[in-house]
Motif scaffolding. Structure first.
Motif, PDB file in Angstrom:
ATOM      1  N   GLU A  39      31.778 -13.001  52.208  1.00 57.36           N
ATOM      2  CA  GLU A  39      33.246 -13.222  52.150  1.00 57.36           C
ATOM      3  C   GLU A  39      34.045 -13.766  53.182  1.00 57.36           C
ATOM      4  O   GLU A  39      35.261 -14.423  53.096  1.00 57.36           O
ATOM      5  CB  GLU A  39      33.750 -11.888  51.573  1.00 57.36           C
ATOM      6  CG  GLU A  39      33.568 -10.833  52.632  1.00 57.36           C
ATOM      7  CD  GLU A  39      34.572  -9.365  52.168  1.00 57.36           C
ATOM      8  OE1 GLU A  39      34.920  -9.643  51.013  1.00 57.36           O
ATOM      9  OE2 GLU A  39      34.815  -8.452  53.037  1.00 57.36           O
ATOM     10  N   ASN A  40      33.673 -13.347  54.654  1.00 55.84           N
ATOM     11  CA  ASN A  40      34.496 -13.822  55.816  1.00 55.84           C
ATOM     12  C   ASN A  40      34.257 -15.175  56.089  1.00 55.84           C
ATOM     13  O   ASN A  40      34.998 -15.944  56.683  1.00 55.84           O
ATOM     14  CB  ASN A  40      33.844 -13.071  57.003  1.00 55.84           C
ATOM     15  CG  ASN A  40      34.323 -11.543  56.814  1.00 55.84           C
ATOM     16  OD1 ASN A  40      35.364 -11.257  56.130  1.00 55.84           O
ATOM     17  ND2 ASN A  40      33.693 -10.943  57.308  1.00 55.84           N
ATOM     18  N   LYS A  80      31.033  -6.618  40.322  1.00 58.55           N
ATOM     19  CA  LYS A  80      30.482  -5.477  40.930  1.00 58.55           C
ATOM     20  C   LYS A  80      29.298  -4.956  40.469  1.00 58.55           C
ATOM     21  O   LYS A  80      28.583  -4.117  41.079  1.00 58.55           O
ATOM     22  CB  LYS A  80      31.678  -4.624  40.888  1.00 58.55           C
ATOM     23  CG  LYS A  80      32.861  -4.760  41.952  1.00 58.55           C
ATOM     24  CD  LYS A  80      33.712  -3.409  41.948  1.00 58.55           C
ATOM     25  CE  LYS A  80      34.758  -3.585  42.887  1.00 58.55           C
ATOM     26  NZ  LYS A  80      35.760  -2.406  42.821  1.00 58.55           N
ATOM     27  N   LYS A 107      34.701 -14.381  48.614  1.00 62.39           N
ATOM     28  CA  LYS A 107      35.743 -13.426  48.645  1.00 62.39           C
ATOM     29  C   LYS A 107      36.845 -13.542  47.448  1.00 62.39           C
ATOM     30  O   LYS A 107      37.395 -12.524  47.101  1.00 62.39           O
ATOM     31  CB  LYS A 107      36.785 -14.189  49.653  1.00 62.39           C
ATOM     32  CG  LYS A 107      37.873 -13.170  50.355  1.00 62.39           C
ATOM     33  CD  LYS A 107      38.534 -13.544  51.562  1.00 62.39           C
ATOM     34  CE  LYS A 107      39.476 -12.667  51.893  1.00 62.39           C
ATOM     35  NZ  LYS A 107      40.335 -13.131  53.169  1.00 62.39           N
ATOM     36  N   GLU A 108      36.808 -14.341  46.630  1.00 60.58           N
ATOM     37  CA  GLU A 108      37.341 -14.154  45.158  1.00 60.58           C
ATOM     38  C   GLU A 108      36.559 -13.110  44.476  1.00 60.58           C
ATOM     39  O   GLU A 108      37.243 -12.333  43.802  1.00 60.58           O
ATOM     40  CB  GLU A 108      37.245 -15.531  44.503  1.00 60.58           C
ATOM     41  CG  GLU A 108      38.333 -16.407  44.900  1.00 60.58           C
ATOM     42  CD  GLU A 108      39.794 -16.060  44.762  1.00 60.58           C
ATOM     43  OE1 GLU A 108      40.315 -16.143  43.583  1.00 60.58           O
ATOM     44  OE2 GLU A 108      40.162 -15.522  45.848  1.00 60.58           O
ATOM     45  N   THR A 124      34.678 -10.535  45.901  1.00 60.52           N
ATOM     46  CA  THR A 124      35.248  -9.249  46.412  1.00 60.52           C
ATOM     47  C   THR A 124      36.635  -8.691  46.274  1.00 60.52           C
ATOM     48  O   THR A 124      36.929  -7.469  46.368  1.00 60.52           O
ATOM     49  CB  THR A 124      34.657  -9.134  47.803  1.00 60.52           C
ATOM     50  OG1 THR A 124      35.320 -10.106  48.523  1.00 60.52           O
ATOM     51  CG2 THR A 124      33.009  -9.602  47.662  1.00 60.52           C
ATOM     52  N   HIS A 125      37.500  -9.582  46.368  1.00 58.75           N
ATOM     53  CA  HIS A 125      38.892  -9.389  46.319  1.00 58.75           C
ATOM     54  C   HIS A 125      39.482  -9.511  44.954  1.00 58.75           C
ATOM     55  O   HIS A 125      40.804  -9.646  44.654  1.00 58.75           O
ATOM     56  CB  HIS A 125      39.716 -10.231  47.235  1.00 58.75           C
ATOM     57  CG  HIS A 125      39.573  -9.734  48.747  1.00 58.75           C
ATOM     58  ND1 HIS A 125      38.117  -9.828  49.270  1.00 58.75           N
ATOM     59  CD2 HIS A 125      40.211  -9.436  49.712  1.00 58.75           C
ATOM     60  CE1 HIS A 125      38.324  -9.213  50.394  1.00 58.75           C
ATOM     61  NE2 HIS A 125      39.376  -8.979  50.757  1.00 58.75           N
ATOM     62  N   GLY A 126      38.742  -9.456  43.691  1.00 56.80           N
ATOM     63  CA  GLY A 126      39.421  -9.555  42.320  1.00 56.80           C
ATOM     64  C   GLY A 126      40.216 -10.784  42.028  1.00 56.80           C
ATOM     65  O   GLY A 126      41.161 -10.818  41.351  1.00 56.80           O
ATOM     66  N   GLU A 162      41.808 -12.924  43.574  1.00 58.72           N
ATOM     67  CA  GLU A 162      43.190 -12.928  43.982  1.00 58.72           C
ATOM     68  C   GLU A 162      43.722 -14.563  44.360  1.00 58.72           C
ATOM     69  O   GLU A 162      44.732 -14.555  43.643  1.00 58.72           O
ATOM     70  CB  GLU A 162      43.303 -12.474  45.555  1.00 58.72           C
ATOM     71  CG  GLU A 162      44.687 -12.182  46.001  1.00 58.72           C
ATOM     72  CD  GLU A 162      44.638 -11.481  47.351  1.00 58.72           C
ATOM     73  OE1 GLU A 162      45.618 -11.607  48.141  1.00 58.72           O
ATOM     74  OE2 GLU A 162      43.775 -10.794  47.611  1.00 58.72           O
ATOM     75  N   GLU A 194      29.578  -9.996  49.398  1.00 58.67           N
ATOM     76  CA  GLU A 194      30.314  -8.944  50.363  1.00 58.67           C
ATOM     77  C   GLU A 194      30.000  -9.545  51.768  1.00 58.67           C
ATOM     78  O   GLU A 194      30.545  -9.678  52.644  1.00 58.67           O
ATOM     79  CB  GLU A 194      29.972  -7.375  50.124  1.00 58.67           C
ATOM     80  CG  GLU A 194      30.763  -6.957  49.053  1.00 58.67           C
ATOM     81  CD  GLU A 194      30.250  -5.504  48.785  1.00 58.67           C
ATOM     82  OE1 GLU A 194      31.426  -4.791  48.741  1.00 58.67           O
ATOM     83  OE2 GLU A 194      29.185  -5.189  49.185  1.00 58.67           O
ATOM     84  N   HIS A 213      36.291  -8.555  37.755  1.00 58.25           N
ATOM     85  CA  HIS A 213      35.851  -7.839  38.843  1.00 58.25           C
ATOM     86  C   HIS A 213      34.980  -6.804  38.687  1.00 58.25           C
ATOM     87  O   HIS A 213      34.012  -6.698  39.709  1.00 58.25           O
ATOM     88  CB  HIS A 213      37.086  -7.220  39.836  1.00 58.25           C
ATOM     89  CG  HIS A 213      36.939  -6.966  40.983  1.00 58.25           C
ATOM     90  ND1 HIS A 213      37.825  -6.165  41.952  1.00 58.25           N
ATOM     91  CD2 HIS A 213      36.159  -7.327  41.953  1.00 58.25           C
ATOM     92  CE1 HIS A 213      37.279  -6.150  43.024  1.00 58.25           C
ATOM     93  NE2 HIS A 213      36.319  -6.850  43.158  1.00 58.25           N
TER      94      HIS A 213
END
Length: 306
Positions: free
Chosen positions: A180-181, A127, A187-188, A190-192, A194, A177, A123
């Motif tokens: 991501e929606n 970033k 989204k993976e 931006t959300h680490g 998950e 970013e 992540h």
């Protein structure tokens, strides 16, 4: 893996290869290519060739300081060099390359394997991408022939978008970013990672006889269905529409409920029925498959064997 053993870049690369091969080999995985189902222009063997051909790029990701965007572009080039079936692993490369880079860095720092540490480092890596990574992403995208939704004012098929990226100094993470929606892979980032982590935990638990399945094929198929049931696939959404993606997830939910009530073997006819339906309609949950690959990679790096 042995906590006293320093993981080599070659092992990281082989773990990624094995993750890609296991995912595409798992069957029946509703709607996707596997060892018993091909598409007209893309077949099972194309995925095997891609997973084999990309080895040196993933090894370099785990051993060096090359940037994610450059590695992604080279991964696509290597994949295309070894097969003629088109895009096979673009989304998977977006997940595997930062994870492999993180694994290599932690090993060089003499850190023992820990999934939390690996995804936190991955992540951090994504970033800190920059505009050059974005430009390489666009160039890789053009070579991979990927079906994705355009990013706001940036047409992924328009070379002028690179000029806009450079002017605005938009990093690859910032592109994710924005996306991501409507993109699970973004989204993976931006959300680490998950969902990759959740898949890894479930696959590992199943292989340790803590659930419905104990063999690797069943564990992958069940995890695939469970992920799909809770997360409408954004590749389906892009290719068709949101309603179709939600409908497929609802059907996956019904099958997961049946598996949990009656067992995997008893539910196989229902899984096969959904598989045939989706294949006939050319509905393939491709983003779900990419995340399964990420989860398998984490499990294999953590020592899962079968």
């Amino acid at each position: 893996m042995n906590s006293c053993y320093k993981i080599q870049p070659s092992e990281v690369a082989r773990s990624a290869q094995l993750a890609m091969i296991l995912e595409v080999s798992a069957s029946p995985k509703p709607g996707n290519i596997d060892r018993t189902h091909d598409y007209v222009d893309t077949c099972y063997e194309h995925f095997l060739a891609s997973a084999t051909g990309v080895y040196p790029v993933i090894e370099r990701a785990a051993s060096g300081k090359e940037k994610i965007g450059q590695l992604l572009k080279e991964a696509v080039l290597e994949s295309n060099k070894w097969q003629k079936g088109g895009n096979t692993h673009f989304g998977a490369f977006l997940l595997l390359l930062p994870l492999a880079k993180a694994a290599g860095q932690l090993s060089q720092e003499n850190e023992t394997f820990d999934m939390k540490k690996m995804v936190e480092r991955a992540h951090w890596i994504v970033k800190h991408t920059d505009v050059e990574d974005s430009i390489n992403f666009y160039q890789a995208f053009g070579k991979a022939n990927v079906c994705v939704q355009d990013v706001e004012d940036l047409d992924l098929n328009d070379s002028d978008s690179i000029t806009i990226l450079r002017k605005n100094q938009t990093s690859l993470f910032e592109l994710m970013e924005i996306s991501e929606n409507y993109d699970m892979i973004a989204k993976e980032w931006t959300h680490g990672f998950e969902l990759c982590c959740r898949c890894s935990e479930q696959i590992t638990d199943l292989m340790e006889e803590k659930g419905t399945c104990t063999d690797i094929n069943c564990s992958i198929v069940y995890t695939f269905l469970k992920l799909l049931s809770k997360n409408p696939d954004t590749f389906i959404q892009t290719k068709f529409n949101r309603e179709t993606a939600v409908e497929v997830s609802e059907k996956a939910t019904a099958i997961v409920t049946q598996i949990e009530a009656c067992g995997y073997e008893a539910t196989l006819p229902s899984i096969i029925e959904l598989d045939e339906e989706l294949l006939k309609k050319k509905i393939n949950p491709g983003s779900t498959a990419d995340i399964i690959i990420g989860g398998l990679f984490l499990s294999i790096m953590g020592g899962m064997r079968f």
